[in-house]
Design a protein around this motif. Structure first.
Motif, PDB file in Angstrom:
ATOM      1  N   ARG A 111      98.290  52.072 -25.685  1.00  0.00           N
ATOM      2  CA  ARG A 111      98.095  50.740 -25.140  1.00  0.00           C
ATOM      3  C   ARG A 111      97.122  49.909 -25.943  1.00  0.00           C
ATOM      4  N   GLN A 113      95.616  47.529 -28.500  1.00  0.00           N
ATOM      5  CA  GLN A 113      96.114  46.479 -29.381  1.00  0.00           C
ATOM      6  C   GLN A 113      95.309  46.456 -30.672  1.00  0.00           C
ATOM      7  N   ALA A 136      96.224  44.848 -23.806  1.00  0.00           N
ATOM      8  CA  ALA A 136      96.801  43.569 -23.401  1.00  0.00           C
ATOM      9  C   ALA A 136      96.120  43.027 -22.148  1.00  0.00           C
ATOM     10  N   ALA A 137      95.369  43.858 -21.456  1.00  0.00           N
ATOM     11  CA  ALA A 137      94.688  43.422 -20.246  1.00  0.00           C
ATOM     12  C   ALA A 137      93.263  43.028 -20.589  1.00  0.00           C
ATOM     13  N   ALA A 139      90.895  42.692 -18.593  1.00  0.00           N
ATOM     14  CA  ALA A 139      89.929  43.365 -17.731  1.00  0.00           C
ATOM     15  C   ALA A 139      89.519  44.728 -18.265  1.00  0.00           C
ATOM     16  N   GLY A 169     105.492  49.510 -26.088  1.00  0.00           N
ATOM     17  CA  GLY A 169     105.591  48.063 -25.874  1.00  0.00           C
ATOM     18  C   GLY A 169     104.568  47.621 -24.860  1.00  0.00           C
ATOM     19  N   LEU A 170     104.757  46.409 -24.402  1.00  0.00           N
ATOM     20  CA  LEU A 170     103.744  45.859 -23.511  1.00  0.00           C
ATOM     21  C   LEU A 170     103.799  46.517 -22.156  1.00  0.00           C
TER      22      LEU A 170
ATOM     23  N   GLN B 130     108.727  36.872 -23.523  1.00  0.00           N
ATOM     24  CA  GLN B 130     108.325  37.328 -22.197  1.00  0.00           C
ATOM     25  C   GLN B 130     108.976  36.475 -21.124  1.00  0.00           C
ATOM     26  N   ALA B 153     103.544  37.226 -25.409  1.00  0.00           N
ATOM     27  CA  ALA B 153     102.428  37.820 -24.679  1.00  0.00           C
ATOM     28  C   ALA B 153     101.095  37.425 -25.287  1.00  0.00           C
ATOM     29  N   GLN B 307     104.726  42.535 -15.118  1.00  0.00           N
ATOM     30  CA  GLN B 307     103.692  43.552 -15.317  1.00  0.00           C
ATOM     31  C   GLN B 307     103.154  44.065 -13.987  1.00  0.00           C
ATOM     32  N   ALA B 330     103.258  38.466 -18.896  1.00  0.00           N
ATOM     33  CA  ALA B 330     102.282  38.375 -19.984  1.00  0.00           C
ATOM     34  C   ALA B 330     102.197  36.974 -20.575  1.00  0.00           C
ATOM     35  N   GLN B 446     105.249  52.167 -16.377  1.00  0.00           N
ATOM     36  CA  GLN B 446     105.136  51.931 -17.818  1.00  0.00           C
ATOM     37  C   GLN B 446     104.396  50.646 -18.128  1.00  0.00           C
ATOM     38  N   ARG B 447     103.916  49.918 -17.101  1.00  0.00           N
ATOM     39  CA  ARG B 447     103.204  48.669 -17.344  1.00  0.00           C
ATOM     40  C   ARG B 447     101.699  48.827 -17.191  1.00  0.00           C
ATOM     41  N   THR B 448     101.239  49.998 -16.836  1.00  0.00           N
ATOM     42  CA  THR B 448      99.793  50.177 -16.687  1.00  0.00           C
ATOM     43  C   THR B 448      99.138  50.111 -18.061  1.00  0.00           C
ATOM     44  N   GLN B 449      98.141  49.290 -18.219  1.00  0.00           N
ATOM     45  CA  GLN B 449      97.443  49.214 -19.501  1.00  0.00           C
ATOM     46  C   GLN B 449      96.333  50.261 -19.549  1.00  0.00           C
ATOM     47  N   HIS B 470      94.353  47.964 -14.769  1.00  0.00           N
ATOM     48  CA  HIS B 470      94.261  46.748 -15.569  1.00  0.00           C
ATOM     49  C   HIS B 470      95.648  46.330 -16.030  1.00  0.00           C
ATOM     50  N   THR B 471      95.991  45.086 -15.767  1.00  0.00           N
ATOM     51  CA  THR B 471      97.245  44.554 -16.286  1.00  0.00           C
ATOM     52  C   THR B 471      96.944  43.246 -16.986  1.00  0.00           C
ATOM     53  N   THR B 472      97.975  42.605 -17.502  1.00  0.00           N
ATOM     54  CA  THR B 472      97.769  41.346 -18.204  1.00  0.00           C
ATOM     55  C   THR B 472      97.264  40.286 -17.233  1.00  0.00           C
ATOM     56  N   HIS B 532     102.118  45.041 -31.588  1.00  0.00           N
ATOM     57  CA  HIS B 532     101.968  43.904 -30.684  1.00  0.00           C
ATOM     58  C   HIS B 532     102.909  44.117 -29.544  1.00  0.00           C
ATOM     59  N   GLY B 533     102.523  43.675 -28.405  1.00  0.00           N
ATOM     60  CA  GLY B 533     103.417  43.893 -27.280  1.00  0.00           C
ATOM     61  C   GLY B 533     103.942  42.625 -26.779  1.00  0.00           C
TER      62      GLY B 533
END
Lengths: 170, 533
Positions: A111, A113, A136-137, A139, A169-170, B130, B153, B307, B330, B446-449, B470-472, B532-533
């Protein structure tokens, strides 16, 4: 390092350099010098006779209270620094910090970046650096301060390599 | 103003900014936006000028006086000439900016060249899309024009804004971009031959068929506005000011109510204008949202771009069983300008439980549980039994498998402890909270950062901890409140491994391509970073 209650069990935490205490102390001294001198301004003005309103006891009490709070935080600094830890696991990086308000962060390598390394004016003579991970977050705020420069460089290369291997990916 | 390159944002996430002489396929077709767009874009400036010069004269005419003030009469030609020159300069600026703005969709990229003095070339990878919005402000709508916004994003400004195109041209371009981005046109990005001109129907992609899933009738929208949190605050404020004026016998409080009322009407109107005629549809290209009374907007969010999602219910909406759905996407980022931003991140302004479940089915086509209805319903309205079955269980089957705060946390959250909880399906983590303000947050695995476990001194006394996902940037901030310490730690570990497994399963960014070769990431542009996402 003592494993705290909030952490996942069975993790060998790597600690940041004890010299990081000096960095924190410098920040503490500068910040509180400014704050105390600003808070003492009414007292000076009253004693000089320019102001009449704040009574002398109040003028003394406010900076004194601040100073007391600052001293309390000074005592905590070494423990706070000792509480900062990080651990590289197979697929993610763990970062923990805090004594009263604890936080344990998990950042998957895939994750990430990018990775930042920054060196401040106090850190430079001590040979320390601060490593920051960005996902990407916004926070996430994954920061490892007080790393020895060589360890910082190693960690950066390690993280980049692992991130590339596991990128998603994102 | 008009000459500066628009949006000199950070060159990240699929945007590469450079000077125009840096190259680019010169033989390809470059298109300009519609010739009327400088006038539509500059209409505010025109209107302001007309207003300043026109109002005074108009008032005089109404009062039967001469067209110009006597003192000004001698200077009127000068004033008129000055205004005219200003007007011409403004329009000329917009025309220049229009002339030097050209765009192209080719080779897996959308490219835009802008700028007259400071040239800017921007290109964004199509498969990094996005979301795509087609926006029609009122004036543009009158002229049959539309603005196309292409989001990548970077959590902020739109990567590409084409203002304005003819409305059908904008829709056509959107269909073309989506077809390329989805991989439906057979070839993946990068290997395409030079683009067919998007205006030509014989070569351009056809728009994917869609199925309307739900609409929001205007009466329900009005009801939801009247019963919103805003109204509660207003009512409380009104009562407080009336009480204050009664107690202090001071009438001047009423004076403050007038601007407040004006602001209020404007705010309700803006919400109504944005939410009117809300339609959600599903197509192979993702979720389509259309809404707006005077200014209309059509959003397309491709599959898998959401997300995080939040279902919420203000207390008064419970009377009618209404819910609201907001999402993090995003490209949309945080609500930049309150009205527009919040409308864009709203997936459902107001709807019944059935509508909510319908939307959830769109966002999570594979809920990853044999009983999605039970689980989601429990997440939205459920409550653990008062005994607070300790440890593993939560309630039995009645509570959809939600693990709530332990009973010892009832002193920390006397109302919420039976509600605050989590459950995980195969594909998503569900977090619910709130007894009065009911919330359910859904985060696909699969979206958890990243994740963090947090604990303050008070929480330590009760052996509970918060888990933050944490997400976007966006309106949804997933947080598991006051879970038991052991459960929270177990969840941190389990969720890390679930997210890891989900990332490995993740399909390519071309959502219509056959799901083969999942491991091979699309070849990146050399000037981009490795990821890059």
């Amino acid at each position: 390092m003592r494993t705290e209650a909030i952490d996942p069990p069975g993790i060998d935490w790597l600690r940041v350099s004890p010299k990081y205490v000096t960095v924190r102390l410098a920040g503490w001294a500068l910040g509180n010098l400014i704050a105390v001198s600003l808070l003492s301004l009414p007292l000076v003005l009253v004693l000089a006779g320019a102001w009449t309103w704040p009574p002398v006891w109040l003028g003394i009490a406010i900076p004194a209270a601040w100073l007391l709070l600052a001293l309390w935080r000074l005592v905590l600094i070494p423990r706070q620094v000792r509480s900062i830890g990080y651990a590289e696991r197979e697929d993610d990086l763990l970062i923990r910090r805090g004594i009263f308000f604890q936080r344990t962060l998990v950042v998957p390598y895939g994750r990430m970046q990018y990775v930042d390394i920054s060196v401040g004016p106090v850190e430079r003579p001590l040979g320390l650096c601060t490593l920051k991970l960005h996902t990407a977050a916004a926070a996430t705020s994954a920061e490892i301060p007080g790393l020895p420069a060589s360890e910082g460089a190693r960690l950066r290369e390690q993280l980049s390599a692992r991130g590339e291997a596991r990128l998603a990916g994102l | 103003m008009a000459l500066t390159p628009q949006g000199a944002g950070p060159a990240g996430d699929g945007i590469a900014a450079g000077t125009a002489d840096a190259g680019g396929p010169a033989d390809d077709v470059w298109l300009r936006v519609h010739p009327a767009s400088p006038f539509v874009r500059g209409w505010v400036a025109l209107a302001a000028l007309l207003f300043f010069f026109g109002r005074d004269s108009f008032e005089r005419l109404l009062q039967g006086g001469p067209l110009f003030d006597e003192r000004l009469a001698g200077r009127a030609p000068w004033l008129l000439a000055g205004g005219g020159i200003l007007l011409l300069l403004t329009v000329f600026g917009y025309v220049l900016s229009w002339y030097f703005t050209r765009y192209q969709v080719a080779g897996g990229y959308v490219r835009v060249n802008t700028g007259f003095l400071f040239k800017q070339q921007r290109q964004a990878r199509l498969d990094r899309v996005q979301a795509i919005d087609v926006v029609q402000p009122l004036l543009a709508r009158i002229f049959g024009l539309a603005e196309l916004r292409f989001e990548v994003a970077d959590a902020g400004e739109s990567a590409v804004r084409l203002a304005y195109l003819r409305a059908d041209e904008a829709r056509q371009l959107r269909a073309t971009i989506l077809a390329r981005a989805s991989g439906a046109s057979g070839t993946s990005g990068g290997s395409l031959s030079p683009s067919p001109e998007p205006g030509q129907p014989e070569t351009a992609a056809v728009e994917a068929p869609e199925r309307v899933v739900l609409t929001v009738p205007p009466p329900r929208l009005m009801g939801s506005l009247l019963l919103s949190e805003q109204s509660v605050v207003i009512l409380a404020g009104g009562i407080a000011s009336v009480l204050l004026s009664a107690v202090t016998e001071n009438r001047s409080f009423a004076v403050f109510l007038i601007p407040a009322a004006i602001g209020l009407v404007a705010s309700y109107w803006s919400s109504f204008n944005k939410g009117y005629n809300f339609t959600a549809a599903v197509s192979p290209d993702g979720i389509r949202l259309r809404y707006g009374l005077l200014d209309t907007q059509a959003q397309t969010v491709p599959p898998g771009r959401i997300q995080a999602l939040k279902v919420s219910q203000p207390p008064l909406w419970r009377l009618f069983g209404w819910y609201r759905i907001q999402v993090n996407v995003a490209g949309y980022g945080l609500a930049a300008s309150a009205g527009e931003g919040s409308a864009r991140t709203t997936l459902l302004p107001v709807g019944s439980l059935a509508d909510v479940l319908e939307i959830l089915a769109l966002v999570l086509p594979d809920p990853g549980t044999p009983d999605p209805l039970g689980v989601f319903t429990a997440g939205i309205t459920g409550l653990a039994d008062a005994a607070g079955t300790p440890g593993s269980g939560g309630g039995q089957d009645t509570d959809g498998g939600f693990v709530t705060s332990p009973r010892r946390a009832r002193f920390l959250a006397p109302l919420g402890w039976r509600r605050n909880g989590f459950t995980a399906t195969e594909t998503a983590l569900l977090l619910r909270s709130g007894r009065w303000w009911r919330n359910l947050v859904v985060v696909p695995h699969q979206r958890t950062q990243s994740m963090a476990l947090q604990q303050g001194p008070l929480a330590r006394r009760f052996r509970v901890a918060d888990l933050v996902l944490h997400t976007t940037a966006g309106p949804v901030a997933p947080r598991l409140i006051q879970a038991g310490l052991d459960e929270a730690r177990a969840l941190l570990d389990a969720q890390s491994s679930r997210a890891r497994a989900a990332r490995k399963r993740q399909k390519s960014e071309h959502w219509m391509e056959p799901a083969a070769k999942p491991a091979a990431p699309p070849a990146d542009d050399p000037q981009e970073g490795p990821h890059h996402g």
